[in-house]
Scaffold this motif. Sequence first.
Motif, short mmCIF file in Angstrom:
data_model
loop_
_atom_site.label_atom_id
_atom_site.label_comp_id
_atom_site.label_asym_id
_atom_site.label_seq_id
_atom_site.Cartn_x
_atom_site.Cartn_y
_atom_site.Cartn_z
N PHE A 1 57.30 4.67 -23.03
CA PHE A 1 57.79 5.76 -22.18
C PHE A 1 59.18 5.43 -21.62
O PHE A 1 60.11 6.24 -21.67
N ALA A 2 59.32 4.23 -21.08
CA ALA A 2 60.59 3.83 -20.46
C ALA A 2 61.71 3.73 -21.49
O ALA A 2 62.84 4.20 -21.25
N GLY B 1 53.29 7.25 -25.06
CA GLY B 1 54.40 7.01 -24.15
C GLY B 1 55.65 7.79 -24.53
O GLY B 1 56.40 8.26 -23.66
N ALA B 2 55.88 7.95 -25.84
CA ALA B 2 57.04 8.72 -26.30
C ALA B 2 56.89 10.19 -25.93
O ALA B 2 57.85 10.84 -25.51
N SER B 3 55.67 10.72 -26.08
CA SER B 3 55.43 12.11 -25.67
C SER B 3 55.61 12.27 -24.17
O SER B 3 56.17 13.26 -23.70
N GLY B 4 55.17 11.28 -23.42
CA GLY B 4 55.34 11.33 -21.97
C GLY B 4 56.80 11.33 -21.56
O GLY B 4 57.20 11.99 -20.60
N GLY C 1 59.58 12.07 -18.48
CA GLY C 1 60.65 11.12 -18.18
C GLY C 1 62.04 11.74 -18.26
O GLY C 1 62.85 11.61 -17.32
N ILE C 2 62.34 12.42 -19.35
CA ILE C 2 63.68 12.98 -19.53
C ILE C 2 63.94 14.14 -18.56
O ILE C 2 65.00 14.18 -17.91
N ALA D 1 51.70 21.34 -27.98
CA ALA D 1 51.04 21.22 -29.29
C ALA D 1 51.22 19.81 -29.85
O ALA D 1 50.31 19.26 -30.50
N GLY D 2 52.38 19.20 -29.58
CA GLY D 2 52.62 17.83 -30.04
C GLY D 2 51.65 16.85 -29.42
O GLY D 2 51.18 15.91 -30.08
#
Length: 396
Positions: free
Chosen positions: A29-30, A151-154, A159-160, A263-264
């Motif tokens: 995520f970070a 974490g990437a989806s989060g 995050g962004i 959906a992702g």
Amino acid sequence: MSQTTAIPEAPPATRTPWPTLIVLAFAVFATVTVEMIPAGLLPAMSAEFGVSAAQVGLLVSLWSATIIVTSLPVVRLAARVDRRTFIVAALAVMAIANVITALAPSFEVALGVRVVAAVAHGAFWSIVMVYATSLVDPRVSGRTVAVVSAGASGATVLGIPLGTLVGQVADWRLVFGGLAAVLAAVAVVIHRRLPRRPGTRPAPRGERRRDQSFRPVLAAAIACLFTAAASFTLFTYIAPYLTDVAGLPAAWISPILFGFGAAGIAGLVIAALTADRWPVTSLVAMSALFAVALGTLGIAFQSTVAVVAAILAWGLAIGGLPAMLQSRLLGVASPELRATASALMVVFFNAGIALGATLGGVLETGVGLVAAAFTAAGLAALATGAVVASRLLAGR
């Protein structure tokens, strides 16, 4: 005694070690937030440094180029290093780079330290899934990859947008300083709480090519390339597609993209539930759905229902495919080739992003975005073919 034999290590867990995987997901995520956050802070950074928006965009585009060039060499050079130590070092380098970015007196300094952070980011991504799957029973490696990938989806969902908001109401430098603190905290937790895992001797180039798993790994990596290229050929220009091609109001763009992201997340859940039980069948089915969804956007662009349904299906597919492809790469690779296989995915996926964005731009200014949708569908079909080829080459 070599480092590999001297490092004490715990055996793989027979149960899913949820706290450990959540820590690794938070690290993901970070790092993904750090990678993409300049896009949200572009106006403020451009104004303060006195450079164009296109120049600030280099903070993202040069990041991908750096990863493509450096990931494989770095992973091979550090192959013998304990993987926990490797991950902690990569996070620490990113934290320091973000501190320098937050204090950067000029755009040139910010750009230079972003290159350093990108090297560490590529190294982190090349090893984190190898490390995560080494902590669990091989029968749940697909679920493990999906959980850590969450974490990437989060980062995309929370995050962004949060970092962008902080940059707008406060100061963009505060965002990079905060991300540095998060990266440092995660690195400390990983160092103190997670188990060690020894590195492996890197196989010589000739021996690597004689490895029976090399060809199916390469086929799966090519599937990653085509998948990323297919998605970014159209996604880079999704806003003009929706308004100019599909004829939808501009006010619909944000809700549709929110649905794409939701959906992702559902696609990632599907990957977690199916990647271990039906590793090839689920991957082929998801890749085929991806191709059909993109093809629908080229064929049925005059139907609002078809466009919205296709975008949701596209989001579902691209949400699950990266984790499924990563699981496939690690599943077919020999133990000696696993770190290289993971680095190959990082390199090929980022190359696909660059290829897709470039191809989409050429098509958008030339023959139009309907052609871009058909091209994306063709690339997705090639990705499906590469997945099947990996299955045939591996024999499983």
